[in-house]
Design a protein around this motif. Sequence first.
Motif, mmCIF file in Angstrom:
data_model
loop_
_atom_site.group_PDB
_atom_site.id
_atom_site.type_symbol
_atom_site.label_atom_id
_atom_site.label_comp_id
_atom_site.label_asym_id
_atom_site.label_seq_id
_atom_site.Cartn_x
_atom_site.Cartn_y
_atom_site.Cartn_z
ATOM 1 N N TRP A 3 -5.668 -28.469 -16.889
ATOM 2 C CA TRP A 3 -4.773 -28.129 -17.988
ATOM 3 C C TRP A 3 -3.963 -29.309 -18.468
ATOM 4 O O TRP A 3 -4.048 -29.666 -19.607
ATOM 5 N N PHE A 4 -3.162 -29.882 -17.601
ATOM 6 C CA PHE A 4 -2.317 -30.996 -18.036
ATOM 7 C C PHE A 4 -2.816 -32.290 -17.402
ATOM 8 O O PHE A 4 -3.008 -32.367 -16.193
ATOM 9 N N GLU A 55 -1.156 -14.492 -30.847
ATOM 10 C CA GLU A 55 -0.011 -14.633 -29.948
ATOM 11 C C GLU A 55 0.457 -16.086 -29.920
ATOM 12 O O GLU A 55 -0.332 -16.985 -29.633
ATOM 13 N N PHE A 56 1.738 -16.313 -30.190
ATOM 14 C CA PHE A 56 2.261 -17.676 -30.253
ATOM 15 C C PHE A 56 2.662 -18.229 -28.885
ATOM 16 O O PHE A 56 3.160 -19.348 -28.790
ATOM 17 N N ILE A 57 2.454 -17.449 -27.840
ATOM 18 C CA ILE A 57 2.610 -17.935 -26.474
ATOM 19 C C ILE A 57 1.473 -17.348 -25.644
ATOM 20 O O ILE A 57 0.808 -16.395 -26.058
ATOM 21 N N PHE A 58 1.250 -17.950 -24.493
ATOM 22 C CA PHE A 58 0.380 -17.337 -23.492
ATOM 23 C C PHE A 58 1.197 -17.309 -22.211
ATOM 24 O O PHE A 58 1.591 -18.362 -21.700
ATOM 25 N N ALA A 59 1.509 -16.125 -21.722
ATOM 26 C CA ALA A 59 2.437 -15.989 -20.600
ATOM 27 C C ALA A 59 1.834 -15.165 -19.471
ATOM 28 O O ALA A 59 1.253 -14.101 -19.712
ATOM 29 N N VAL A 64 5.136 -19.724 -19.309
ATOM 30 C CA VAL A 64 4.908 -19.552 -20.742
ATOM 31 C C VAL A 64 4.298 -20.836 -21.320
ATOM 32 O O VAL A 64 4.905 -21.905 -21.274
ATOM 33 N N LEU A 65 3.091 -20.716 -21.846
ATOM 34 C CA LEU A 65 2.413 -21.846 -22.468
ATOM 35 C C LEU A 65 2.655 -21.809 -23.970
ATOM 36 O O LEU A 65 2.477 -20.780 -24.613
ATOM 37 N N VAL A 66 3.091 -22.956 -24.529
ATOM 38 C CA VAL A 66 3.314 -23.069 -25.971
ATOM 39 C C VAL A 66 2.575 -24.295 -26.481
ATOM 40 O O VAL A 66 2.276 -25.226 -25.723
ATOM 41 N N SER A 277 -8.413 -20.162 -14.924
ATOM 42 C CA SER A 277 -7.989 -21.545 -14.751
ATOM 43 C C SER A 277 -6.484 -21.697 -14.976
ATOM 44 O O SER A 277 -5.826 -22.508 -14.310
ATOM 45 N N PHE A 278 -5.931 -20.904 -15.898
ATOM 46 C CA PHE A 278 -4.482 -20.940 -16.124
ATOM 47 C C PHE A 278 -3.741 -20.485 -14.867
ATOM 48 O O PHE A 278 -2.767 -21.112 -14.435
ATOM 49 N N ALA A 279 -4.198 -19.391 -14.281
ATOM 50 C CA ALA A 279 -3.556 -18.874 -13.067
ATOM 51 C C ALA A 279 -3.642 -19.880 -11.933
ATOM 52 O O ALA A 279 -2.664 -20.112 -11.206
ATOM 53 N N LEU A 280 -4.817 -20.504 -11.776
ATOM 54 C CA LEU A 280 -4.998 -21.477 -10.700
ATOM 55 C C LEU A 280 -4.130 -22.705 -10.919
ATOM 56 O O LEU A 280 -3.424 -23.162 -10.009
ATOM 57 N N ALA A 281 -4.143 -23.249 -12.153
ATOM 58 C CA ALA A 281 -3.387 -24.472 -12.451
ATOM 59 C C ALA A 281 -1.884 -24.259 -12.306
ATOM 60 O O ALA A 281 -1.176 -25.074 -11.713
ATOM 61 N N THR A 282 -1.376 -23.164 -12.864
ATOM 62 C CA THR A 282 0.070 -22.938 -12.797
ATOM 63 C C THR A 282 0.519 -22.646 -11.367
ATOM 64 O O THR A 282 1.608 -23.037 -10.965
#
Length: 302
Positions: A3-4, A55-59, A64-66, A277-282
């Motif tokens: 992700w980052f 959706e302007f966020i993904f949470a 919260v991803l912006v 992948s979001f769940a794993l990365a965060t």
Amino acid sequence: MLWFRNIQLYRLSPEHALSAESIAECLMKKPFFPCGSHDLMSQGWIPPAPHVPDEFIFARQDMVLVSLKTEEKILPAVVVKQEAEERIRHIEEEEARKVGRKEAKDIRERVAEELRPRAFTRISTHRALIDLKLNLILVDSAAAAKAENLLVSLRDALGSLPTRLIQTQITPQTAMTSWLENEVPVPFELDADCELKFPGDDGAIARFVRQDLHSDEVKQHLATGKLVSKMGMAWNERIAFQLTEKLEIKRMSMLDVLEDELKDADVDTQDAMFESSFALATGELRQFIPELITALGEELAS
């Protein structure tokens, strides 16, 4: 997918009173619109997750991803200058007079205005994670100036955003130099690259790439008084990264253990892969960042 790639790290005040819902409501009022024909730049928020385009966020789990999108018109100054000089030369020849400073300035401005609709366009997107549980903001940027620009835009959208750079009891430079001379605290390890320099803006710099950092050559540079300004490291055999003297985290990448966990995720669509992948990365970042701060002697009170 980590992700980052880079992280500029900020502390969010515990009194922020933000929620995923309030952030989404504010960002949708500041959406991205493309540049108009005479605009030099346009900036606004876009949905960060392709599979939820409204959706302007993904949470998830108070993370919260912006995503901030910027469009810039690139109009090289030399092009404006050449065209303006040609027009000035034509006026002086046709009217047999010297064009004054104010008139020349007006001509340059008029040329820039006329050329703007034909300028090249550069589009960039910068993302940030707002951790409402740990009160952190992680901006995905290698440059502090771009991270600050995102925070300014976020503050403008939210009305208030009480943040500050994180400062630790031990400076990253002092800590990294000590780790290189002695040993790195568990669960961190040294990688194979670092940069050492003498204190001061004009100090000599020594860079090592793909080299044993315990070598005599590295020790000799430390003995002359050089301090570590950047160093490649690994965390918990899961993430490789470079730490800088400004507490910037750069060149992040997944190590084999983490990559294997992502490959083993039971997903069969791009949408499911995004979620997994979001769940794993965060989840990894929520462990990694606090442990890095602890290794630097904990955070200084504001």
